[in-house]
Write a protein that holds these residues in place. Structure first.
Motif, PDB file in Angstrom:
ATOM      1  N   ALA A 165       0.828  -1.209   0.000  1.00  0.00           N
ATOM      2  CA  ALA A 165       0.000   0.000   0.000  1.00  0.00           C
ATOM      3  C   ALA A 165       0.863   1.260   0.000  1.00  0.00           C
ATOM      4  O   ALA A 165       0.579   2.225  -0.729  1.00  0.00           O
ATOM      5  N   LEU A 166       1.927   1.252   0.808  1.00  0.00           N
ATOM      6  CA  LEU A 166       2.820   2.422   0.862  1.00  0.00           C
ATOM      7  C   LEU A 166       3.518   2.634  -0.481  1.00  0.00           C
ATOM      8  O   LEU A 166       3.607   3.769  -0.969  1.00  0.00           O
ATOM      9  N   LEU A 167       4.007   1.546  -1.094  1.00  0.00           N
ATOM     10  CA  LEU A 167       4.656   1.681  -2.400  1.00  0.00           C
ATOM     11  C   LEU A 167       3.665   2.147  -3.459  1.00  0.00           C
ATOM     12  O   LEU A 167       4.027   2.900  -4.368  1.00  0.00           O
ATOM     13  N   GLY A 168       2.405   1.699  -3.352  1.00  0.00           N
ATOM     14  CA  GLY A 168       1.391   2.146  -4.292  1.00  0.00           C
ATOM     15  C   GLY A 168       1.110   3.639  -4.160  1.00  0.00           C
ATOM     16  O   GLY A 168       0.950   4.343  -5.164  1.00  0.00           O
ATOM     17  N   MET A 169       1.054   4.121  -2.931  1.00  0.00           N
ATOM     18  CA  MET A 169       0.829   5.553  -2.710  1.00  0.00           C
ATOM     19  C   MET A 169       1.973   6.382  -3.272  1.00  0.00           C
ATOM     20  O   MET A 169       1.762   7.456  -3.848  1.00  0.00           O
ATOM     21  N   VAL A 170       3.195   5.865  -3.119  1.00  0.00           N
ATOM     22  CA  VAL A 170       4.359   6.585  -3.638  1.00  0.00           C
ATOM     23  C   VAL A 170       4.406   6.513  -5.161  1.00  0.00           C
ATOM     24  O   VAL A 170       4.689   7.509  -5.835  1.00  0.00           O
ATOM     25  N   ALA A 171       4.115   5.330  -5.722  1.00  0.00           N
ATOM     26  CA  ALA A 171       4.171   5.162  -7.173  1.00  0.00           C
ATOM     27  C   ALA A 171       3.178   6.068  -7.883  1.00  0.00           C
ATOM     28  O   ALA A 171       3.429   6.516  -9.009  1.00  0.00           O
ATOM     29  N   PHE A 172       2.043   6.333  -7.234  1.00  0.00           N
ATOM     30  CA  PHE A 172       1.022   7.198  -7.837  1.00  0.00           C
ATOM     31  C   PHE A 172       0.871   8.471  -7.011  1.00  0.00           C
ATOM     32  O   PHE A 172      -0.243   8.910  -6.719  1.00  0.00           O
ATOM     33  N   SER A 173       2.024   9.028  -6.637  1.00  0.00           N
ATOM     34  CA  SER A 173       2.051  10.284  -5.895  1.00  0.00           C
ATOM     35  C   SER A 173       1.648  11.420  -6.819  1.00  0.00           C
ATOM     36  O   SER A 173       0.950  11.218  -7.809  1.00  0.00           O
ATOM     37  N   VAL A 174       2.112  12.619  -6.526  1.00  0.00           N
ATOM     38  CA  VAL A 174       1.847  13.764  -7.412  1.00  0.00           C
ATOM     39  C   VAL A 174       2.093  13.356  -8.865  1.00  0.00           C
ATOM     40  O   VAL A 174       3.123  12.730  -9.149  1.00  0.00           O
ATOM     41  N   PHE A 185      14.843   3.874  -2.825  1.00  0.00           N
ATOM     42  CA  PHE A 185      15.027   4.831  -1.734  1.00  0.00           C
ATOM     43  C   PHE A 185      16.391   5.509  -1.838  1.00  0.00           C
ATOM     44  O   PHE A 185      16.504   6.735  -1.651  1.00  0.00           O
ATOM     45  N   ILE A 186      17.424   4.730  -2.140  1.00  0.00           N
ATOM     46  CA  ILE A 186      18.756   5.309  -2.325  1.00  0.00           C
ATOM     47  C   ILE A 186      18.747   6.287  -3.498  1.00  0.00           C
ATOM     48  O   ILE A 186      19.324   7.389  -3.436  1.00  0.00           O
ATOM     49  N   PHE A 187      18.055   5.920  -4.593  1.00  0.00           N
ATOM     50  CA  PHE A 187      17.949   6.831  -5.734  1.00  0.00           C
ATOM     51  C   PHE A 187      17.195   8.103  -5.335  1.00  0.00           C
ATOM     52  O   PHE A 187      17.562   9.202  -5.760  1.00  0.00           O
ATOM     53  N   ASP A 188      16.153   7.966  -4.523  1.00  0.00           N
ATOM     54  CA  ASP A 188      15.388   9.140  -4.102  1.00  0.00           C
ATOM     55  C   ASP A 188      16.272  10.131  -3.345  1.00  0.00           C
ATOM     56  O   ASP A 188      16.149  11.349  -3.523  1.00  0.00           O
ATOM     57  N   ILE A 189      17.134   9.596  -2.491  1.00  0.00           N
ATOM     58  CA  ILE A 189      18.045  10.476  -1.745  1.00  0.00           C
ATOM     59  C   ILE A 189      18.972  11.209  -2.718  1.00  0.00           C
ATOM     60  O   ILE A 189      19.187  12.426  -2.602  1.00  0.00           O
ATOM     61  N   ALA A 190      19.522  10.466  -3.687  1.00  0.00           N
ATOM     62  CA  ALA A 190      20.399  11.091  -4.673  1.00  0.00           C
ATOM     63  C   ALA A 190      19.630  12.105  -5.518  1.00  0.00           C
ATOM     64  O   ALA A 190      20.142  13.198  -5.822  1.00  0.00           O
ATOM     65  N   ALA A 208       7.229  11.381   0.450  1.00  0.00           N
ATOM     66  CA  ALA A 208       7.312  10.126  -0.309  1.00  0.00           C
ATOM     67  C   ALA A 208       8.585   9.350   0.041  1.00  0.00           C
ATOM     68  O   ALA A 208       8.584   8.113  -0.012  1.00  0.00           O
ATOM     69  N   LEU A 209       9.657  10.037   0.385  1.00  0.00           N
ATOM     70  CA  LEU A 209      10.894   9.351   0.745  1.00  0.00           C
ATOM     71  C   LEU A 209      10.717   8.546   2.025  1.00  0.00           C
ATOM     72  O   LEU A 209      11.193   7.413   2.135  1.00  0.00           O
ATOM     73  N   TYR A 210      10.002   9.121   2.996  1.00  0.00           N
ATOM     74  CA  TYR A 210       9.783   8.412   4.254  1.00  0.00           C
ATOM     75  C   TYR A 210       8.842   7.223   4.053  1.00  0.00           C
ATOM     76  O   TYR A 210       9.026   6.164   4.676  1.00  0.00           O
ATOM     77  N   LEU A 211       7.836   7.390   3.193  1.00  0.00           N
ATOM     78  CA  LEU A 211       6.933   6.276   2.912  1.00  0.00           C
ATOM     79  C   LEU A 211       7.676   5.127   2.241  1.00  0.00           C
ATOM     80  O   LEU A 211       7.427   3.946   2.534  1.00  0.00           O
ATOM     81  N   THR A 212       8.610   5.460   1.342  1.00  0.00           N
ATOM     82  CA  THR A 212       9.417   4.422   0.693  1.00  0.00           C
ATOM     83  C   THR A 212      10.294   3.707   1.712  1.00  0.00           C
ATOM     84  O   THR A 212      10.457   2.477   1.659  1.00  0.00           O
TER      85      THR A 212
END
Length: 228
Positions: free
Chosen positions: A18-27, A160-165, A188-192
């Motif tokens: 569910a968390l990954l789904g929310m992030v995948a279809f974020s803004v 998540f590592i890519f998101d930080i970069a 979204a980073l924290y949700l990931t």
């Protein structure tokens, strides 16, 4: 009788998926979930976002912006790989400095890689499907669920590592532009991160359940023996 590790396993896989789904279809789909906010007011980087200042929120499939010009929140169409220059359709005049060519060049290239979040979500969905089958007693599904859950956890950690970069690169480009505003890390980073932790824990619970299941005595068979 369903074992406790299967119940917890299905619950944690469902939560991680569910968390990954929310992030995948974020803004621009879930407008309150974003990876990075570019605060377009002339300020330094802060840990909090001034909600009354003009901003642009970046997600997996697009962006949303509120330029405080009376038009409210405007969002780009959902697509893989987007360009921040598309914000010009919401502006009567030149783009703000925070959306300058140097920032836009980096962002347009990196946003294509954000599609990996959708890939991680797809793998997690498969893991959840196998976890449900294992919950209802399909023998091979137990092993498949653990494998796919491990894959989903690895994919979540990688993105998540890519998101930080991604955040650090955009932040640096925004800071390099004079009077461009600030780049603020999104939720979204924290949700990931939470999704990765859940998917990382689940295979361990399945493994512990199988180990303890092998070591614990069969109570029902013991009672049957006592009858005779």
């Amino acid at each position: 009788m369903v074992s406790w590790n299967k119940i917890l396993g299905v619950a944690t896989v469902a939560a991680g998926t569910a968390l990954l789904g929310m992030v995948a279809f974020s803004v621009p789909e879930f407008k309150s979930i974003y990876f990075l906010r570019i605060d377009l007011s002339n300020s330094t980087v802060t840990t909090a976002v001034n909600q009354t200042a003009p901003f642009v929120d970046l997600g997996v499939l697009g962006f949303c912006t509120d330029l405080q010009n009376g038009q409210g929140l405007q969002c780009s169409p959902a697509k893989i790989g987007y360009n921040l220059s598309d914000a010009s359709q919401f502006i009567s005049g030149p783009l703000p400095a925070g959306l300058s060519s140097s920032v836009n060049t980096v962002a347009s290239g990196l946003t294509k890689v954000l599609v990996l979040h959708i890939v991680a979500f797809g793998i997690s969905l498969l893991s959840f499907a196998f976890a449900l089958l294992a919950f209802f007693g399909a023998p091979i599904a137990d092993c498949c669920s653990s494998c796919f859950c491990g894959f989903a956890g690895s994919a979540a950690f990688a993105v998540f590592i890519f998101d930080i970069a991604f955040f650090e690169l955009i932040k640096k480009r925004v800071q390099d532009v004079g009077n461009a505003g600030a780049a603020v890390m999104g939720n979204a980073l924290y949700l990931t991160l939470f999704a990765w932790l859940l998917l990382f824990i689940t295979p361990i619970m399945f493994l512990l359940g199988r180990c303890f299941g092998c070591c614990l005595p069969d109570v029902s068979s013991h009672k049957d023996k006592e009858r005779y």
